[in-house]
Design a protein around this motif. Structure first.
Motif, mmCIF file in Angstrom:
data_model
loop_
_atom_site.group_PDB
_atom_site.id
_atom_site.type_symbol
_atom_site.label_atom_id
_atom_site.label_comp_id
_atom_site.label_asym_id
_atom_site.label_seq_id
_atom_site.Cartn_x
_atom_site.Cartn_y
_atom_site.Cartn_z
ATOM 1 N N LEU A 7 0.832 -1.272 -0.076
ATOM 2 C CA LEU A 7 -0.024 0.201 0.112
ATOM 3 C C LEU A 7 0.839 1.162 0.076
ATOM 4 O O LEU A 7 0.569 2.010 -0.804
ATOM 5 C CB LEU A 7 -0.935 0.068 1.395
ATOM 6 C CG LEU A 7 -1.743 1.132 1.427
ATOM 7 C CD1 LEU A 7 -2.651 1.235 -0.026
ATOM 8 C CD2 LEU A 7 -2.587 0.994 2.674
ATOM 9 N N ARG A 8 1.934 1.293 0.665
ATOM 10 C CA ARG A 8 2.821 2.483 0.823
ATOM 11 C C ARG A 8 3.496 2.709 -0.492
ATOM 12 O O ARG A 8 3.634 3.774 -1.031
ATOM 13 C CB ARG A 8 3.996 2.231 1.781
ATOM 14 C CG ARG A 8 3.669 2.607 3.281
ATOM 15 C CD ARG A 8 4.865 2.518 4.123
ATOM 16 N NE ARG A 8 4.478 2.920 5.541
ATOM 17 C CZ ARG A 8 4.551 1.967 6.505
ATOM 18 N NH1 ARG A 8 4.672 0.832 6.227
ATOM 19 N NH2 ARG A 8 4.388 2.391 7.555
ATOM 20 N N ILE A 11 1.092 4.198 -3.171
ATOM 21 C CA ILE A 11 0.709 5.523 -2.846
ATOM 22 C C ILE A 11 1.900 6.378 -3.337
ATOM 23 O O ILE A 11 1.743 7.288 -3.868
ATOM 24 C CB ILE A 11 0.346 5.749 -1.332
ATOM 25 C CG1 ILE A 11 -1.081 5.189 -1.103
ATOM 26 C CG2 ILE A 11 0.514 7.162 -1.007
ATOM 27 C CD1 ILE A 11 -1.414 5.069 0.520
ATOM 28 N N ARG A 14 2.070 6.411 -7.007
ATOM 29 C CA ARG A 14 0.988 7.253 -7.443
ATOM 30 C C ARG A 14 1.296 8.776 -7.422
ATOM 31 O O ARG A 14 1.024 9.436 -8.416
ATOM 32 C CB ARG A 14 -0.438 7.132 -6.618
ATOM 33 C CG ARG A 14 -1.493 8.015 -7.304
ATOM 34 C CD ARG A 14 -2.863 7.897 -6.401
ATOM 35 N NE ARG A 14 -3.622 8.789 -6.778
ATOM 36 C CZ ARG A 14 -4.306 9.693 -6.268
ATOM 37 N NH1 ARG A 14 -3.808 9.883 -4.839
ATOM 38 N NH2 ARG A 14 -5.057 10.686 -6.728
ATOM 39 N N VAL A 15 2.126 9.392 -6.460
ATOM 40 C CA VAL A 15 2.560 10.558 -6.576
ATOM 41 C C VAL A 15 3.771 10.761 -6.946
ATOM 42 O O VAL A 15 4.400 12.062 -6.938
ATOM 43 C CB VAL A 15 2.176 11.330 -4.980
ATOM 44 C CG1 VAL A 15 0.927 10.983 -4.870
ATOM 45 C CG2 VAL A 15 3.032 10.580 -3.890
ATOM 46 N N SER A 30 -8.282 15.356 -0.678
ATOM 47 C CA SER A 30 -8.189 14.159 0.299
ATOM 48 C C SER A 30 -8.471 14.478 1.673
ATOM 49 O O SER A 30 -9.375 13.733 2.344
ATOM 50 C CB SER A 30 -6.981 13.341 0.216
ATOM 51 O OG SER A 30 -6.563 12.673 -0.925
ATOM 52 N N LYS A 36 -11.412 6.642 2.762
ATOM 53 C CA LYS A 36 -10.679 5.576 1.800
ATOM 54 C C LYS A 36 -9.268 6.577 1.554
ATOM 55 O O LYS A 36 -8.234 5.872 1.184
ATOM 56 C CB LYS A 36 -11.217 5.327 0.553
ATOM 57 C CG LYS A 36 -12.383 4.235 0.549
ATOM 58 C CD LYS A 36 -12.687 3.770 -0.671
ATOM 59 C CE LYS A 36 -13.887 4.896 -1.476
ATOM 60 N NZ LYS A 36 -14.358 4.458 -2.590
ATOM 61 N N ALA A 37 -9.362 7.921 1.495
ATOM 62 C CA ALA A 37 -8.197 8.563 1.244
ATOM 63 C C ALA A 37 -7.214 8.620 2.600
ATOM 64 O O ALA A 37 -5.985 9.093 2.473
ATOM 65 C CB ALA A 37 -8.563 10.108 0.905
ATOM 66 N N GLY A 40 -3.665 7.174 2.400
ATOM 67 C CA GLY A 40 -2.789 7.843 1.404
ATOM 68 C C GLY A 40 -2.300 9.037 2.363
ATOM 69 O O GLY A 40 -1.137 9.222 2.131
ATOM 70 N N VAL A 43 0.204 8.015 4.696
ATOM 71 C CA VAL A 43 1.802 7.784 3.905
ATOM 72 C C VAL A 43 2.436 8.956 3.600
ATOM 73 O O VAL A 43 3.559 9.125 3.880
ATOM 74 C CB VAL A 43 1.617 6.698 2.763
ATOM 75 C CG1 VAL A 43 2.697 6.802 1.860
ATOM 76 C CG2 VAL A 43 1.119 5.426 3.279
ATOM 77 N N LEU A 44 1.522 10.023 3.171
ATOM 78 C CA LEU A 44 2.406 11.151 2.641
ATOM 79 C C LEU A 44 2.868 12.037 3.968
ATOM 80 O O LEU A 44 3.822 12.405 3.969
ATOM 81 C CB LEU A 44 1.273 12.262 1.945
ATOM 82 C CG LEU A 44 0.907 11.496 0.745
ATOM 83 C CD1 LEU A 44 -0.198 12.416 -0.165
ATOM 84 C CD2 LEU A 44 1.967 11.199 -0.251
#
Length: 69
Positions: A7-8, A11, A14-15, A30, A36-37, A40, A43-44
């Protein structure tokens, strides 16, 4: 634990190549959005936290504390 790392990485991937304004829009879109966000954003935030000095971390904690009470 493998799912968490996947998952990390998803994410981060994705960015990874986003411009500043795109990252801003992702974060801003988000916040207060669908739950669900939240992973993410977590992680950020983790990336920000790990790359911030102690003074800035303390400022973030103080800001959080002020808005929780």
């Amino acid at each position: 634990m493998g799912v968490t790392l996947d998952l990390r990485q998803a994410i981060i991937q994705r960015v990874h190549d986003k411009e500043n304004d795109e990252l801003y829009d992702i974060i801003d879109g988000s916040v207060d959005g669908d739950e669900k966000a939240l992973p993410g954003l977590g992680v950020l935030f983790e990336i920000i936290w790990k790359n911030t000095d102690a003074k800035e971390q303390n400022h973030m904690v103080e800001t959080l504390k002020q808005h929780l009470h």
